[in-house]
Enzyme design. Structure first.
Site, PDB file in Angstrom:
ATOM      1  N   SER A 269       0.824  -1.211   0.000  1.00 51.87           N
ATOM      2  CA  SER A 269       0.000   0.000   0.000  1.00 51.87           C
ATOM      3  C   SER A 269       0.863   1.268   0.000  1.00 51.87           C
ATOM      4  O   SER A 269       1.743   1.400  -0.838  1.00 51.87           O
ATOM      5  CB  SER A 269      -0.941  -0.080   1.193  1.00 51.87           C
ATOM      6  N   LYS A 273       4.246   2.019  -2.366  1.00 46.29           N
ATOM      7  CA  LYS A 273       4.700   3.216  -3.094  1.00 46.29           C
ATOM      8  C   LYS A 273       6.136   3.488  -2.640  1.00 46.29           C
ATOM      9  O   LYS A 273       7.026   3.811  -3.422  1.00 46.29           O
ATOM     10  CB  LYS A 273       3.833   4.441  -2.758  1.00 46.29           C
ATOM     11  N   TRP A 360      -9.829   0.594  -5.527  1.00 45.92           N
ATOM     12  CA  TRP A 360      -9.262   1.903  -5.156  1.00 45.92           C
ATOM     13  C   TRP A 360      -7.820   2.019  -5.656  1.00 45.92           C
ATOM     14  O   TRP A 360      -7.363   3.087  -6.030  1.00 45.92           O
ATOM     15  CB  TRP A 360      -9.358   2.054  -3.641  1.00 45.92           C
ATOM     16  N   HIS A 409      -7.734  -5.532  -0.469  1.00 46.51           N
ATOM     17  CA  HIS A 409      -6.504  -4.806  -0.146  1.00 46.51           C
ATOM     18  C   HIS A 409      -5.876  -5.403   1.115  1.00 46.51           C
ATOM     19  O   HIS A 409      -6.413  -5.249   2.211  1.00 46.51           O
ATOM     20  CB  HIS A 409      -6.918  -3.350   0.103  1.00 46.51           C
TER      21      HIS A 409
HETATM   22  C1  GTR Z   1      -5.443   4.564   1.558  1.00 46.33           C
HETATM   23  C2  GTR Z   1      -4.810   5.413   0.490  1.00 46.33           C
HETATM   24  C3  GTR Z   1      -4.029   4.557  -0.450  1.00 46.33           C
HETATM   25  C4  GTR Z   1      -3.182   3.495   0.254  1.00 46.33           C
HETATM   26  C5  GTR Z   1      -3.772   3.012   1.564  1.00 46.33           C
HETATM   27  C6  GTR Z   1      -2.796   2.374   2.556  1.00 46.33           C
HETATM   28  O1  GTR Z   1      -6.237   5.286   2.404  1.00 46.33           O
HETATM   29  O2  GTR Z   1      -5.820   6.092  -0.188  1.00 46.33           O
HETATM   30  O3  GTR Z   1      -3.258   5.362  -1.306  1.00 46.33           O
HETATM   31  O4  GTR Z   1      -1.896   3.922   0.402  1.00 46.33           O
HETATM   32  O5  GTR Z   1      -4.386   4.006   2.280  1.00 46.33           O
HETATM   33  O6  GTR Z   1      -1.638   2.732   2.647  1.00 46.33           O
HETATM   34  O7  GTR Z   1      -3.268   1.529   3.306  1.00 46.33           O
END
Ligand code: GTR
Length: 428
Positions: A269, A273, A360, A409
């Site tokens: 997540s 990045k 997402w 996710h």
């Molecule tokens: C979310 C965000 C994503 C992702 C995620 C995470 O809220 O929108 O970009 O990075 O968090 O890190 O769990």
């Protein structure tokens, strides 16, 4: 009738309980989730130099185009990071030859950073497999809630830095209650069984994940009160976490039981990045894995599918440098897109992992980045091996690796199995 309603309620209870606020937020309303509605776009040309000349060789990529793209990401997206600090001191604060029921050796290291009168210490937790010849390859990861949450091992030190409340943390302080609360994401025993060491650091030790005006963590360490005027291309939090990963590698390189030339980075997540950016900046990382990294990670921004640049810059104004905000609703004007970030890992093996229900993060856009990065790998004689997104749960392991798994996710044992298979292929 009443008993029927009662029964129905109990049948649905597990589902209702599973809809925690975080999960409900996973697909916020008002964003694009329909592939048919993605508008056409042109990606910046990976192999066209700023001087207008086409890049045709691996050497031209490495000496001309790669540095250009790296600079564009620094200037427009993540911000510029400082160099390796000096002095840098490592202190082994805890060590055990028998951990995890005899499967592992455990080491806990403090990485001491100093700048003038200021100092900061980062905790690194390391498990080494006992039944393998040293030096071993290692996965280096960042975790969200503290090293003690990756396993229930009672000896893991609890962070003293800022922690988001929940999972055992109260008043932004981690407690013993959080021990092992995120162990489902870390297949530590399976990784050790396959002959790899596992290292992790808590990202909040490096930089707290809230907009603190860049006063704490590694930003605070590097800023001086007289010149606290931030530039539009100064590093923000993702760059800070990435910088911390390089300090983790600085330690691993000094540990005789680790093969510093075979350290794989893995992040999930926002930390996916981060692993892409860390791998781009620091070519000592031998392999780079991004899991469900989405917007600002592996997903093509120009698709505007799921999370957009504007939304991410608004929800998390501290993640990217100030310049990135210029591209809110103007993705097409950004001189880079995320296929170029993947290409910065070349020729090293890189892995992009998606989850089918993680709309997402735009699974298709994550795949397309990997695909669009392939021409750079081809300059080095390497392949991806697919031209269209593979079906769910069918990993592809060329020099670029990819899978989209069923589910949401998250990081699952299935993901780790693929990452270890991929590392076996490329690091052993
Ligand atoms: C979310 C965000 C994503 C992702 C995620 C995470 O809220 O929108 O970009 O990075 O968090 O890190 O769990």
């Amino acid at each position: 009738m009443r008993t029927r309603v009662f029964k129905l309620f109990f049948c649905l209870l597990p589902l209702l309980l599973s809809l925690k606020p975080m999960e409900m937020e996973a697909q916020p309303k008002g964003y694009l989730y329909d592939e048919e509605k993605v508008l056409s776009y042109d990606l910046p040309d990976l192999l066209l130099g700023l001087d207008g000349k086409r890049i045709r060789t691996a050497e031209d990529w490495a000496t001309k185009r790669r540095p250009e793209i790296l600079r564009l990401f620094e200037k427009e997206v993540f911000g510029r990071s400082p160099k390796k600090p000096n002095p840098l001191r490592f202190e082994v604060v805890e060590e055990a030859s028998q951990a995890l029921k005899g499967k592992a050796k455990r080491k806990q290291i403090l990485i001491h950073l100093e700048k003038g009168k200021k100092s900061l210490a980062l905790n690194l937790l390391l498990y080494l497999p006992v039944r393998t010849k040293v030096p071993v390859s290692c996965f280096l990861t960042l975790n969200f809630l503290g090293n003690h949450t990756v396993h229930s091992d009672p000896a893991i030190r609890i962070p003293t830095s800022w922690v988001r409340d929940g999972n055992g943390a109260k008043n932004n302080q981690a407690t013993d209650e959080g021990r092992g609360s995120r162990s489902s994401r870390w297949a530590i025993e399976a990784i050790l069984d396959r002959g790899y060491a596992f290292a992790t650091m808590y990202y909040g030790d490096i930089d707290p994940d809230f907009h603190d005006g860049f006063e704490n963590g590694v930003h605070g360490l590097h800023s001086s009160s007289e010149t606290n005027m931030r530039q539009s291309d100064d590093w923000a939090s993702i760059a800070g976490w990435a910088w911390g990963l390089s300090r983790g590698l600085d330690y691993l390189e000094t540990d005789s039981q680790i093969d510093g030339k075979r350290v794989a980075l893995m992040g999930h997540s926002r930390l996916g990045k981060t692993s892409l950016w860390a791998g781009a900046l620091d070519q000592r990382f031998a392999l780079v894995i991004s899991n469900n990294s989405g917007c600002g990670g592996a997903a093509i921004s120009r698709r505007r599918f799921g999370e957009t640049v504007k939304r991410i810059n608004t929800s998390f104004p501290h993640w990217f440098c100030e310049n990135f905000k210029k591209y809110n609703d103007k993705e097409n004007e950004c001189p880079v897109d995320q296929h170029m970030l993947i290409a910065l890992s070349a020729p090293r093996p890189v892995y992009v992992a998606s989850a089918q229900d993680d709309k997402w993060a735009d699974p298709k856009g994550e795949f397309l980045s990997a695909l669009e990065a392939e021409p750079v790998y081809q300059l080095f004689g390497h392949k991806f091996g697919v031209v269209k997104q593979p079906p769910v749960d069918q990993p592809v392991h060329g020099r670029i690796g990819y899978h989209v798994r069923t589910g949401k996710h998250d990081v699952t044992p299935y993901d780790w199995e693929q990452f270890v298979n991929f590392a076996d292929k490329h690091l052993k």
